[in-house]
Structure formats: structure tokens, C-alpha cells
Enzyme design. Structure first.
Site, short mmCIF file in Angstrom:
data_model
loop_
_atom_site.label_atom_id
_atom_site.label_comp_id
_atom_site.label_asym_id
_atom_site.label_seq_id
_atom_site.Cartn_x
_atom_site.Cartn_y
_atom_site.Cartn_z
N GLU A 196 0.83 -1.22 0.00
CA GLU A 196 0.00 0.00 0.00
C GLU A 196 0.85 1.26 0.00
O GLU A 196 0.79 2.07 0.93
CB GLU A 196 -0.95 -0.01 1.19
CG GLU A 196 -2.00 -1.10 1.09
CD GLU A 196 -3.12 -0.98 2.11
OE1 GLU A 196 -2.93 -0.34 3.14
OE2 GLU A 196 -4.20 -1.55 1.88
N GLU A 398 -5.29 -8.17 -1.40
CA GLU A 398 -6.05 -8.13 -0.14
C GLU A 398 -7.51 -7.81 -0.42
O GLU A 398 -7.81 -6.94 -1.24
CB GLU A 398 -5.53 -7.02 0.79
CG GLU A 398 -4.22 -7.30 1.45
CD GLU A 398 -3.77 -6.19 2.39
OE1 GLU A 398 -4.62 -5.48 2.96
OE2 GLU A 398 -2.55 -6.03 2.55
P1 P53 Z 1 -6.80 -3.24 9.43
C1 P53 Z 1 -6.69 1.08 6.01
C2 P53 Z 1 -7.60 1.00 4.95
C3 P53 Z 1 -7.44 0.01 3.99
C4 P53 Z 1 -6.38 -0.88 4.09
O1 P53 Z 1 -6.60 -3.19 7.83
C5 P53 Z 1 -5.47 -0.78 5.13
C6 P53 Z 1 -5.62 0.19 6.09
C7 P53 Z 1 -4.63 0.30 7.21
O2 P53 Z 1 -5.23 0.10 8.43
O3 P53 Z 1 -4.38 -1.58 5.26
C8 P53 Z 1 -4.34 -2.89 4.74
O4 P53 Z 1 -5.85 -4.29 9.91
C9 P53 Z 1 -2.97 -3.42 5.10
C10 P53 Z 1 -2.99 -4.58 6.04
C11 P53 Z 1 -4.16 -4.42 7.00
C12 P53 Z 1 -5.45 -4.50 6.21
O5 P53 Z 1 -5.47 -3.54 5.17
O6 P53 Z 1 -6.46 -1.89 9.91
O7 P53 Z 1 -2.21 -3.73 3.95
O8 P53 Z 1 -1.76 -4.66 6.68
O9 P53 Z 1 -4.17 -5.31 8.05
C13 P53 Z 1 -6.68 -4.34 7.06
O10 P53 Z 1 -8.20 -3.65 9.66
#
Ligand code: P53
Length: 505
Positions: A196, A398
Site C-alpha cells: 500500500e 487483499e
Molecule cells: P486493518 C486502512 C484502509 C485500507 C487498508 O486493515 C489498510 C488500512 C490500514 O489500516 O491496510 C491494509 O488491519 C494493510 C494490512 C491491514 C489490512 O489492510 O487496519 O495492507 O496490513 O491489516 C486491514 O483492519
């Protein structure tokens, strides 16, 4: 049943070292920025006040970092223990393999390989750990996809060199990447450079190891505004680092491929007003920008006006433009979670909001318990747009739903909300493939419960595999299979053709 997924479609899941490994000071690993990411709950938010509910902001200021070193007992720092994957990888990979995984996205902890980020020699114990993990994955026919830098920068580089604000860190990164490419040649076919990469706009600490003066302190000021000079300089340095890594990999292992990783923010205008649509264009530019540089190899025209208007001067070295041109990625990866709503801000020059969750609610779609809008059709839209723009193969690195889970008395977790989310997103992915988009894989975020990136919570669960562990690291650590485990297993076995939820659990 008609099926459109290619025969070798890569179904699987995605993780990151700092959210699963734990063992933060074991076998020579050095400290990383993620070791200083405190737990954020609704309670901490209330105490600290002022901040937006839905936006991650667990970055540390210099004052906090120092206090965490002197008084660790005053802080809850869950990324230091993760889910202890460092010690449980064998049993965890076995469970993931049980779902029929073809791909496992993971990251390497830079400070496990080079404890300070810039050491002369790599840490053998660190290299050995990932050798073991890759071997274990291959045992089950699972292909690793490896992110070189996923939100954990060696603390030494952050403190001494301001992370990627300095070219020194670029050189250190390239040496680290080269070490990995040489050592794991033949074992890893898919690499990603920075997770990201656009996260820099909201969180330069997490993304690039930049500890910004004052800006990151929870009581100080709003981290979404300003500091663009530093943010865009740091990301320029990351672009160069990424391009140099691409060039290295192509020279070292011509059979391997390397991609970008963009947190794709698909935007809708709030109304049919031309002004709202102009705002949408602005915001879109600040998202495409990152992949335009990494996939097309040059800065897009639309950034010039923004840089000029804001007196941003990016320092480039003489060869940078050539490096960017020569180091374009082989494929595109995105994380896709949600869509955003844009309302005109009354300005004729774009300004990035740098938010990761929209503050304007879209009344047409539901939201998760953490306020993240759930929009499967947005995935189809975004995949089409990306393919149209780059004509490169796409991998969804993801997608997933963070939710509270309840365990019944007999140890079951009926997570139909997660099954629905998966079902609807894979359905729209299938539509996109029918549209003609070249997608070669799909990785569910956090197929085994892990520590949240944004809040460091364990209770924000994404997994199909449950772990009995709470936000403070307490629990038996026992692994339980949720209902979604069997759903995803069936979905993968049918190569995405069977999406029916008829699981007997
Ligand atoms: P968490 C924010 C919005 C979209 C994706 O996020 C994001 C985030 C950061 O918080 O990050 C990605 O764990 C990231 C992962 C993360 C996952 O999304 O905050 O690449 O490391 O865990 C989900 O719910």
C-alpha cells in the site's frame, strides 16, 4: 455451472510479518517501527479525543517511542507478539493448506534479515526462518507471494535517517532486496515491493518510517493535512527504491515476477453536480498517481500543477527518471476493501485528503462494525478501470472483512457475515473476469486471525481460522475452524464456480 476462472487461478490469503510473527526480539531480530504501534480501542480513542473514529492512527511520535523504550509496561504493543507465527508456522500453514490454498502472501521482516537495516552481513537465523516457511508452503503446493516491505521499517533507519526521507534508506533497501532475491532464487516466484505505497499520505510512519515532528502525536495535530513536501519526497525515494528492486530481480532471477501494491480507493461522486465529479477526478488522481509511476515509469502530467501550487520540490538525482522508466512492474496488485464518496471542496486545485475511510457516508451500502463501507460491485468497477489503464495482469493482494466473532459453547464460529462478504466479492470478481479483465489470483486478507494493522486489535478478526487470543495477548492461542473455513475450501475446490452457502457445519 459456467466457470470463468483460469485453470491455474491463485486462490489464497494474505498476511504481513509484523501482524503475525511476534518474536520481535528473538534470534537476532532488530526493532522495527511496527513494534511501536500501540493498541487502539474505543477506550483509547475516547481518552485521546479529537480523532476520527474510523481512521487508523497508531503511529508513534518520538516522545512515545522513547517512553515505550523506558516504560514498556505502560503500553500495549501487540505487534510484538502477533499470533506467534514465528513458532507456529508449521501448524498454521497446515491449516491454511487444508483450505486448498494455491498462494500465500506474506512479508519478510526487514529487521529480521538486517537488524539495523544497514548491517554489513545478513542475520543467518532470519534467512533460515523464511527458508523454512517457503519449504513448508511448497510441501503443500502453495506458492509464496512475498512483500519486501509491509509496514515495518528497521527502527534504526527510522530514528537515524528519517526512513525513506533519506536516500540512505533507499540504498539500504536495495541491498536488502538484492540479498533476498539471491538467497531465495527459485523459491519465490512472486515479489511485491512496498505494501500500500499510497498509505504514505495518511501514515508516513507506518509506510516509510518517517517520524514526523509533532504530526504523529495523537494530541498534537491532524496528520492528514500538510507535510506534503516530506511525504512526496519520501514516496519518490520509495518509487526509486522499488524500481531499482525491479531491475535487480529481473537481472538475478528472470523467471520471477514483481508487482506493485496499491490500496485502491475507488471513488464515487456524492451527486451529479459537476463540481462533485471534479472532486472525484482529483481524488482519483491521488490514487492513480502511485501506480502510474510504478507501472508507466514516469510522473503523470496531473501532479505538476499540484506540486507547483503547493511549492513542493521533489529532489531527484540525475538518473532517477531513467531508473523509474526502466523499473516498471510486471503486474498490478491492489488491496480492495471499500469505496469512497467525494464532495466538492471549493478549490480549483486538487488536494489529497489522505484518508483511508470516507467521512461521507454512502446511504446505498452497508458498513462493517468498524465503519468500513462494503461494496462488492465497486470491486468489479475498479478491476475494469485498472485493466483499462495499465493492461497488465492483476492480482488482488487483499480483500476481507474485519468483524467481531462469537465462539459458541461447543467451539463453533458461525461467521455468515464473512461468508457473505467473500461470496459477493468473488461473484463480482467473476463478473470482472467475464468482462475480460486479466486477474490471476485472489488473496483474502488475514485468513488466520491476526493483529490489525490500523488499530493493533486482535478483536478485529478477518480469519477463517480463529485464534483464542484477546487484544492484550491473553488466551489459550488455540486455533479453531470457523464456518467460513469450509465455505472457502469448497469455493477453492470448485475453482470459484460454486459460491453457494450450503455448508453443513
Ligand atoms: P486493518 C486502512 C484502509 C485500507 C487498508 O486493515 C489498510 C488500512 C490500514 O489500516 O491496510 C491494509 O488491519 C494493510 C494490512 C491491514 C489490512 O489492510 O487496519 O495492507 O496490513 O491489516 C486491514 O483492519
Amino acid at each position: 455451472m459456467d466457470n470463468v476462472f483460469p485453470k491455474n487461478f491463485l486462490w489464497g490469503g494474505a498476511t504481513a510479518a509484523n501482524q503475525i510473527e511476534g518474536a520481535w526480539n528473538v534470534d537476532g531480530r532488530g526493532p522495527a517501527t511496527s513494534d511501536y504501534a500501540r493498541l487502539i480501542t474505543s477506550e483509547t480513542k475516547k481518552l485521546e479525543g479529537t480523532f476520527d473514529q474510523h481512521v487508523p492512527h497508531n503511529a508513534a511520535s518520538l516522545e512515545m517511542i522513547e517512553d515505550m523504550d523506558v516504560h514498556p509496561e505502560n503500553w500495549t504493543l501487540p505487534k510484538r507478539w502477533g499470533i506467534d507465527f514465528y513458532h507456529t508456522y508449521k501448524e498454521d500453514i497446515k491449516l491454511l493448506a487444508g483450505m486448498g490454498f494455491k498462494v500465500f502472501r506474506m512479508s519478510i521482516s526487514w529487521s529480521r534479515i538486517f537488524p539495523n537495516g544497514d548491517d554489513k552481513e545478513p542475520n543467518e537465523k532470519g534467512l533460515e526462518f523464511y527458508d523454512n516457511v517457503f519449504d513448508e508452503l511448497h510441501k503443500y503446493g502453495i506458492e509464496p507471494m512475498v512483500t519486501i516491505s509491509h509496514f515495518d521499517i528497521p527502527m534504526h533507519l527510522a530514528r537515524k535517517y528519517h526512513g525513506f526521507l533519506s536516500r540512505y534508506t533507499v540504498d539500504a533497501f536495495v541491498r536488502y532486496a538484492e540479498t533476498l532475491f539471491k538467497h531465495y532464487k527459485g523459491k519465490v516466484k512472486y515479489w511485491l515491493t512496498f505494501n500500500e505505497i499510497n498509505n504514505i499520505l495518511s501514515n508516513p510512519y507506518t509506510s516509510a518510517g518517517v517520524i514526523m515532528s509533532g504530526a504523529q502525536h495523537p494530541n498534537d495535530c491532524n496528520p492528514y493535512l500538510g507535510h506534503w513536501q516530506e511525504k512526496f519526497q519520501a514516496v519518490h525515494n520509495q518509487f526509486v527504491a522499488s524500481a531499482l528492486a525491479v531491475k535487480k530481480l529481473h537481472a538475478i532471477d528472470p523467471n520471477a515476477k514483481i508487482g506493485n501494491m496499491l490500496c485502491r480507493l475507488e471513488n464515487y461522486a456524492e451527486s451529479t453536480k459537476p463540481e462533485d465529479n471534479l472532486q472525484l477526478l482529483f481524488e482519483d488522481h491521488f490514487n492513480w498517481f502511485f501506480t502510474d509511476v510504478q507501472a508507466k515509469g514516469e510522473y503523470p502530467y496531473y501532479m505538476e500543477r499540484f506540486f507547483k501550487h503547493n511549492h513542493i520540490h521533489i529532489q531527484m538525482e540525475p538518473k532517477d527518471k531513467q531508473i523509474l522508466r526502466e523499473g516498471t512492474v510486471d503486474f498490478i496488485t491492489i488491496s480492495y476493501y471499500m469505496t469512497y464518496v467525494m464532495r466538492y471542496k471549493g478549490k480549483s486545485v486538487a488536494e489529497p485528503t489522505g484518508r483511508l475511510v470516507s467521512d461521507i457516508k454512502n446511504p446505498n451500502i452497508p458498513r462493517s462494525e468498524w465503519g468500513w463501507p462494503i461494496d462488492p460491485i465497486g470491486l468489479r468497477i475498479t478491476l475494469n478501470k485498472i485493466y483499462d489503464r495499465y493492461h497488465l495482469p492483476i492480482f488482488i493482494s487483499e480483500n476481507g472483512l474485519g468483524a467481531m466473532d462469537t465462539v459458541t459453547e461447543n467451539g463453533k464460529i458461525y461467521d455468515d457475515y464473512r461468508i457473505n462478504y467473500l461470496h459477493e466479492h468473488v461473484y463480482q470478481l467473476r463478473e470482472a473476469i467475464k468482462d475480460g479483465v486479466d486477474v490471476f489470483g485472489y488473496a483474502w486478507w488475514g485468513p488466520i486471525d491476526l493483529v490489525s494493522s490500523g488499530t493493533s486489535q486482535m478483536s478485529k478478526r478477518y480469519g477463517m481460522i480463529y485464534i483464542d487470543q484477546d487484544d492484550y495477548g491473553h488466551g489459550t492461542k488455540k486455533r479453531l475452524l470457523k464456518k467460513s473455513y469450509y465455505y472457502y475450501k469448497k469455493l477453492i475446490a470448485s475453482n470459484g464456480a460454486d459460491l453457494e452457502d450450503n455448508i453443513d457445519y
